[in-house]
Design a protein around this motif. Structure first.
Motif, PDB file in Angstrom:
ATOM      1  N   CYS A  50     -11.064   4.186   0.373  1.00 16.02           N
ATOM      2  CA  CYS A  50     -12.415   4.763   0.439  1.00 16.02           C
ATOM      3  C   CYS A  50     -13.535   3.739   0.440  1.00 16.02           C
ATOM      4  CB  CYS A  50     -12.655   5.675  -0.752  1.00 16.02           C
ATOM      5  SG  CYS A  50     -11.558   7.061  -0.927  1.00 16.02           S
ATOM      6  N   HIS A  94      -4.517   8.613   3.014  1.00 20.15           N
ATOM      7  CA  HIS A  94      -5.200   9.176   1.843  1.00 20.15           C
ATOM      8  C   HIS A  94      -4.284   8.904   0.649  1.00 20.15           C
ATOM      9  CE1 HIS A  94      -2.492  12.586   2.845  1.00 20.15           C
ATOM     10  NE2 HIS A  94      -2.897  12.327   4.066  1.00 20.15           N
ATOM     11  N   GLY A  97      -8.842  11.620  -1.727  1.00 15.01           N
ATOM     12  CA  GLY A  97      -8.907  11.078  -0.366  1.00 15.01           C
ATOM     13  C   GLY A  97      -8.354  12.078   0.627  1.00 15.01           C
ATOM     14  N   SER A  98      -8.860  11.974   1.853  1.00 16.68           N
ATOM     15  CA  SER A  98      -8.405  12.917   2.871  1.00 16.68           C
ATOM     16  C   SER A  98      -8.682  12.390   4.267  1.00 16.68           C
ATOM     17  CB  SER A  98      -9.098  14.266   2.673  1.00 16.68           C
ATOM     18  OG  SER A  98      -8.664  15.141   3.656  1.00 16.68           O
TER      19      SER A  98
END
Ligand SMILES: Cc1cc2nc3c(=O)[nH]c(=O)nc-3n(C[C@H](O)[C@H](O)[C@H](O)COP(=O)(O)OP(=O)(O)OC[C@H]3O[C@@H](n4cnc5c(N)ncnc54)[C@H](O)[C@@H]3O)c2cc1C
Ligand code: FES
Ligand code: FES
Length: 1309
Positions: A178, A757, A809-810
């Motif tokens: 991220c 992620h 996260g994605s």
């Protein structure tokens, strides 16, 4: 599992008597394992423990210390890092190290003291200094990596490694997808004794830095300069004091001496065994761990000893690589004949990463090489090149001393590596070693090499050793080349050419996916030899242009950052750099993710059973009979179970954007498999491990396909099948001019990228009474999960209660793909009437789930002398995989056509069906590709007409539509000193043949579209006036909750602490669209604005009616409204009504500079100047974090990350070992981000713009800078070569090396 603690007198290192079985030797059985966790002594019965059980599982599953996360179980991601204090058996001193809890066998933890993130601090008692720093410096986004980061830093502090350079070098094992790492490194470096504001960028107010956040300050005895220490009150005794009856013949033995090991060998003849040292090999070769018995040798003092004498440096085989590095460094500084060891230290610094090196041993590494000759062991390479000896002990009188190469063929059964002996090497030898790897740290070698030559004063070679790893299992020495150069002058172009020729002809790398292609490794092998020769050639004997090729590309020890923005205090908290609301609990590990939810009675776990057959093969049978008999296996469900409930076998549901056809949940019997790893069912068991084991045991048979799978657009074109390539649209040019002097044809292709992620796809499904299900999916889109489950399982939608707290996260992966997991788990929960958790292991997550779309652009462009486009014909192909659901043409064209004048653009779009998992959205889907496609063409034009690429861009810029962009480009050119640096680079490149620099600029116009409904519910509590908000947006690190709280505090004129954001759920936010496309925050804020207007109007009206004084407090007004029956809750929906905004543009410009080593293909991003239009930034700290994180992700997509499929279509890079994302030392060395001032967004209520997606597009400046660096290398290599290098995939180290047109005939002095 019974555990043996073997108790005997310590043996002597030098002399071990031959004893068959020592009669006096006894085994002491321990029924318990004893260690300390967070200061508390734990005594665990060993009866239920297995050798596979990891410390991570124990912490999380037994103690529910879920602050420690996991993702890969391979030592590759760092989410699981904890600190372990272990007594060094050699020194008897306790040392604290970071370790990967996913690799540590729990049974090895006897007498360890383990500290997890929970012990450092928490929201109630206050945060530890480290936790506070990562919060203050905005070093968390989704927060899934944060506890691992904190614990790695904690262990560094405990080990007193706190200088800035040490910190920066120590996070190679901690992945963050991220943040882009800059903020994390700054946070930790701010604690260094040599911390220097000049390298830290904007540092928060110094008072804030020192602030102690402990809420119960009255209990704290420290002044606030004090570095809060964690006290571990208990002392463990080395032998443990819980030993019980004496017994034999069990299968986990913890030994103290080598004699113990041999006694065990003798008692267990014929059985398979494993010595357990650091236990890290399981991160690479997982099957290593399944044996009849295990001998834990971590406490064997003899294996930890080292000794320096005149003949050699002896290192115990059980020394950890970290210990070895310390010893080598020390010895190198003390003894001239061992000076060379400094080079070994530098090489070992590239082996794995610190937590692995802290426990992983010399002998363990060599044993992997012994078992798997193809493993490019760096340890083996170093030992072999200097002719070190490996001392093998079989328990007899004499030890065997073996050269490393002989050791590989030596039968090691029931023998141990006692030590290795490194020889002294005097000045008459020249030594160098190399490791070529896909990223800066924590990656194995694509190819490694060690060269040692001895020369006389006339530079005649008297001995030569050329060792390579990563060529082929049996290739160690380039023997012909070694023999050839002996007796010859080395610094002689003629001899060198012959040497390179010999080398080229004897190196034949093995062709094995996913290893990089053999020809690349072969040429690289020669190139490294040349590099070595250049490095040792006297300055007088080598040309200046060639000389710089001899040095290694070296990154400065400490990177720097600039975060440039202005804020308007009168609007605070709008525009204030408020730290993220969730950051403190992310830093303490209290933030709960789905796998952290406590298990329930009857808890079950699911795992996909995947096909494993080339696309087109027909599924003939699935046999789960034997598996279903296994104790603990609860059930197996497949497509027929969906038919039984009258559902549709699809995990998608109709929606206007991401649905064109159904995607199978499970492949039905009799049907062709769509892609190699398509799931055929889901198996459920009472433990995660058992579910995964059972999944691998279910028998699945296929009738093989008669055809090879079609995996790429090119293959589909070659097949010429009309069924695969479909024309979508022609965008006809308004006016084209073909009468132009320059016509350029080209291709450009992007390829699959994995989202990476950190929290994998996961769901927790809990059946409730009355037929409903509580579902906690890691989804970006609750409505889609609900609708898909309803449709697939025929469960009424109102029985599905869905809630999402946060995602780890994605990046788009959880827009539709989580449905798969959620539907499968709900099916199982429904059938079994039991709670089911389903977290897909990394390998399945990578195998099964679709990735970023691949785009191919085939273009012809005609331009005038200034590069003005007269015509541009472009065919755009979208490789969508097996299903037609990620149709991103709209997004592609928005960026493709956004920045430049498009009258002359004629564009045809196509979609291409291939035999891959269906493509899915990934950060800035389509936009990322659209921007790169047009920028690639503009850059190509500049190369063709030999102009500065920025001039070509300016000549085509659509300034009428984008006046702001022109201004930002001008600002960026000045800010970055682009022109001057470009000129300097041209000079540098002329002067250096093998070292090149490149610079590139990319502008961007990112059209934002408000596409769908989003809502907000606001409730004000009359008890104290506090406000709770729940909105449909999913917090996944982008800061939507913090920005919403800031806006709410501003609107209601209350302190931000009065606002709480509650997790989203489908009751409060039904029928909403996915969180994605970077507009959710803006949409939610618009809905919030309406809700607050309505609430304030009611509250103020009631105040006026009640004649409250104009300065009545917020609480008085709220209570008055309540007392008068006014509703204090409001739900508002943003849904694109005619008054709502529909679109706005985000601009950005980026200049990137790289340095490239032409002889290795390695590069460093030296500097990035990124200017991102964030409107009036709503929270500049978050916005800068989004820019940095997006940019680094994009850099990784373009330059490091490589998806490799084999001929059958199976993914071969499905692990952290193979799929690399950028690490902390891959980020720009000098990373400058600026949010321009005075560019408010006219259409959003707070004048801000979205930042989470656009900046990723700007990362295309990095591959373009690499191309620029290659430009002069290509022409110098071949005067007729096109300076333009074509990109049909990422600019990886291999691409760079190959595209520099290597030719060893040019390798001269
Ligand atoms: C994420 C990751 C990245 C890595 N990167 C690299 C890299 O870049 N370069 C590289 O070279 N390596 C790399 N490695 C390998 C790493 O160096 C080894 O995993 C480590 O050194 C193994 O040591 P260990 O003590 O953990 O061995 P263990 O896992 O405990 O044991 C491995 C094997 O060694 C045997 N063994 C252990 N001690 C002895 C002994 N004294 N005598 C005989 N046999 C013994 C065991 O029986 C077992 O079969 C990496 C590993 C990981 C997990
Ligand atoms: S889970 Fe341990 S390193 Fe990834
Ligand atoms: S914050 Fe690091 S992975 Fe999300």
């Amino acid at each position: 599992m019974d555990v043996m603690l073997v108790a005997l007198e310590d043996s002597n290192l030098q002399e071990i008597e031959e004893v068959d079985v020592d009669d006096n030797w006894k085994l002491v059985k321990s029924d318990v394992l004893t260690f300390i966790i967070n200061g508390e002594k734990k005594t665990v019965p060993t009866i239920n423990l297995t050798p596979e059980m990891t410390l991570n599982e124990y912490l999380r599953d037994t103690l529910h210390l879920t602050g420690t996360k996991y993702m890969c179980f391979e030592g590759g991601c760092g989410a699981c890092v904890v600190a372990a204090t272990i007594r060094n058996p050699r020194t008897n001193v306790k040392e604290t190290h970071a370790v990967n809890s996913c690799l540590v066998a729990l049974l090895s933890c006897q007498n360890w003291e383990i500290t997890t993130v929970e012990h450092l601090g928490n929201q109630y008692d206050g945060l530890h200094d480290i936790q506070q720093k990562i919060v203050t410096f905005n070093g968390t986004q989704c927060g899934f990596c944060t506890p691992g980061m904190v614990m790695n830093m904690y262990a560094l502090q405990e080990a007193d490694k706190t200088k800035m350079a040490e910190i920066e070098n120590s996070f190679g094992g901690n992945m963050c997808r991220c943040t882009g790492y800059r903020s994390i490194l700054t946070a930790f470096k701010s604690m260094a004794p040599d911390a220097n504001p000049a390298v830290l960028g904007i540092i928060p107010d110094i008072e804030e830095l020192r602030l102690c956040s402990k809420r119960n300050k009255e209990n704290c005895q420290n002044d606030c300069q004090h570095n809060c220490e964690v006290k571990l009150p208990l002392e463990m005794n080395l032998r443990g004091d819980n030993l019980e009856d004496l017994k034999d013949a069990q299968n986990w033995y913890k030994v103290q001496t080598t004699r113990d090991i041999f006694n065990l060998f003798r008692r267990n003849r014929g059985k398979t065994y494993q010595l357990v040292a650091g236990n890290t090999a399981r991160g690479i070769y997982k099957e290593i761990s399944q044996k009849d018995y295990y001998i834990d040798i971590t406490d064997v003092k003899e294996l930890k000893n080292y000794q320096l004498n005149t003949k050699n440096l002896k290192l115990g085989g059980g020394m950890s690589l970290s210990e070895v590095m310390i010893v080598l460094k020390d010895v190198a500084g003390r003894d001239d004949d061992f000076k060379y060891l400094q080079k070994f230290v530098e090489h070992l610094d590239l082996v794995a990463h610190i937590p692995v090196r802290n426990v992983g041993t010399l002998a363990g590494n060599l044993s992997i090489k012994h078992a798997y000759n193809e493993f490019a062991s760096d340890v083996f390479l170093l030992l072999e090149v200097v002719g070190a000896k490996i001392i093998v002990d079989n328990g007899g009188l004499f030890k065997k001393s073996l050269l490393p190469r002989d050791y590989l063929n030596y039968n090691m059964n029931q023998k141990i590596i006692l030590s290795v002996e490194l020889p002294p090497i005097d000045d008459s030898y020249k030594l160098e070693t190399y490791k070529i790897m896909p990223r800066a740290q924590n990656a194995h070698a694509y190819l490694n090499a060690g060269f040692l030559v001895k020369m006389n004063k006339k530079n005649v070679v008297s001995s030569a050793t050329f060792v390579y790893g990563g060529v082929a299992p049996n290739f160690i020495h380039a023997k012909n080349s070694e023999a050839f150069i002996k007796g010859k002058q080395l610094f002689d172009n003629g001899n060198m050419q012959k040497l390179f020729g010999k080398l080229y002809s004897e190196v034949h790398p093995e062709d094995k996916s996913p290893d990089p292609p053999p020809e690349f490794r072969r040429r690289l092998a020669v190139s490294l030899m040349y590099k070595f020769i250049l490095s040792i050639t006297p300055e007088s004997a080598v040309s200046k242009a060639n000389k710089s090729g001899g040095s290694k590309l070296k990154r400065p020890d400490v990177s720097t950052g600039v975060q440039d923005y202005k804020t308007n205090k009168s609007m605070y908290p709008i525009g204030e750099a408020v730290t993220k609301l969730e950051a403190p609990i992310q830093a303490t590990g209290e933030a709960e993710y789905i796998t952290d939810m406590p298990d329930l009675h009857n808890q079950c776990y699911a795992a996909f059973v995947t096909g494993k057959a080339a696309a087109g093969s027909i599924l003939r049978s699935i046999d789960a009979t034997e598996v279903l008999k296994m104790e603990g296996v609860e059930g197996f469900f497949q497509a027929s179970d969906i038919d039984d409930v009258g559902g549709v076998n699809s995990f998608l549901s109709p929606n206007p954007i991401f649905y064109r056809e159904d995607e199978e949940i499970f492949l039905p019997i009799g049907q062709p498999i769509k892609f190699y790893y398509e799931p055929v069912g889901v198996v459920v068991a009472n433990s995660r491990r058992l579910a995964q084991q059972a999944a691998g045991m279910i028998k699945v048979t296929f009738e093989p396909s008669a055809h090879s799978p079609i995996l790429t657009t090119k293959e589909a074109m070659e097949e010429k099948s009309k069924e695969r390539i479909h024309h979508l649209e022609t965008r006809v040019a308004k006016k084209q001019n073909h009468n132009v002097p320059h016509k350029i044809k080209g291709v450009f292709e992007t390829d699959w990228k994995y989202h990476y992620h950190m929290e994998l796809q996961v769901v927790n499904v809990i059946p409730g009474d009355n037929g409903y299900f509580d579902i906690y999916p890691s989804t970006q889109w609750m409505d889609n999960v609900q609708y898909s489950i309803q449709r697939a399982l025929n469960i009424p939608a109102h029985k599905l209660r869905i809630a999402v707290k946060r995602l780890g996260g994605s990046f788009g992966a959880k827009i539709t793909r989580n449905n798969w997991t959620s539907v499968a788990a709900t099916l199982a929960a429904m059938k079994l009437n039991k709670p089911v958790k389903f977290m897909i292991p990394l390998v399945d997550n990578m195998n099964v789930m679709g990735k970023r779309n691949c785009y191919r652009s085939e273009y012809e462009v005609g331009v005038d002398k200034d590069g003005v486009i007269g015509f541009l014909d472009n065919n755009l192909y979208n490789n969508i995989g097996a299903y037609q659901n990620a149709m991103l043409e709209g997004f592609v064209l928005e960026l493709y056509e956004g920045t430049y004048r498009t009258d002359a653009f004629q564009t045809d779009t196509f979609w291409v069906r291939t035999d891959n998992p269906a493509a899915t959205m990934m950060r800035a889907p389509g936009s990322f590709e659209g921007c790169a496609i047009i920028e690639n063409i503009l850059e190509h034009i500049a190369y063709k007409i030999d102009k500065d690429p920025i001039d070509v861009r300016m000549a085509n810029l659509n300034t009428e539509a984008n006046p702001l962009l022109k201004k930002l480009i001008d600002d960026c050119l000045e800010w970055s000193e682009y022109r001057k640096r470009r000129a300097d680079i041209e000079t540098f490149n002329k002067e250096n043949r093998w070292r090149k620099k490149g610079i590139a600029i990319v502008p961007m116009t990112f059209g934002m579209l408000f596409v769908a409904p989003y809502n907000v519910q606001v409730s004000i509590f009359h008890a104290d006036g506090t406000i709770a908000i729940s909105h449909c947006g999913v917090e996944m690190g982008q800061g939507i909750n913090t920005k919403t709280a800031q806006a709410a505090a501003y609107l209601f004129k209350v302190d931000i602490s009065m606002i709480e954001i509650w997790p989203t759920n489908n009751f409060v936010s039904p029928n909403c669209f996915a969180t994605g496309g970077a507009v959710t925050t803006e949409s939610v804020l618009i809905a919030l604005n309406s809700a607050s207007e309505k609430l304030l109007s009611r509250i103020n009206e009631a105040a006026t009616s009640a004649k409250l004084p104009s300065d009545a407090s917020w609480l008085d007004r709220v209570r008055n409204a309540f007392d008068n029956g006014v509703s204090l809750t409001e739900n508002q929906h943003f849904s694109n009504d005619p008054n709502d905004p529909t679109t706005f543009k985000v601009y950005g410009v980026c200049v990137s500079e790289v340095e490239v080593d032409i002889l290795t293909g390695a590069h460093i991003v030296q500097r990035v100047d990124l200017l991102e239009d964030a409107g009036n930034p709503l929270n500049p700290a978050i916005d800068i974090g989004q820019c940095e994180g997006a940019f680094v992700m994009g850099m990784g997509n373009w330059t490091i990350e490589d998806i490799v499929l084999n001929e059958e279509g199976a993914l071969t890079t499905n692990s952290t070992w193979w799929y690399k994302i950028p690490g902390a030392k891959d980020i720009p060395v000098d990373f400058r981000v600026k949010l321009p001032d005075g560019v408010p967004n006219p259409v959003t209520p707070f004048r801000n713009k979205a930042t989470s997606e656009p900046p990723i597009c700007l990362s295309f400046a990095v591959p373009l800078a690499i191309k620029h660096a290659l430009k002069s290398a290509r022409v110098q290599s071949d005067a007729k070569a096109d300076p333009w290098a074509v990109m049909e995939g990422p600019t990886t180290i291999q691409w760079i090396f190959d595209n520099a047109l290597p030719d060893y005939k040019q390798y001269k002095l």
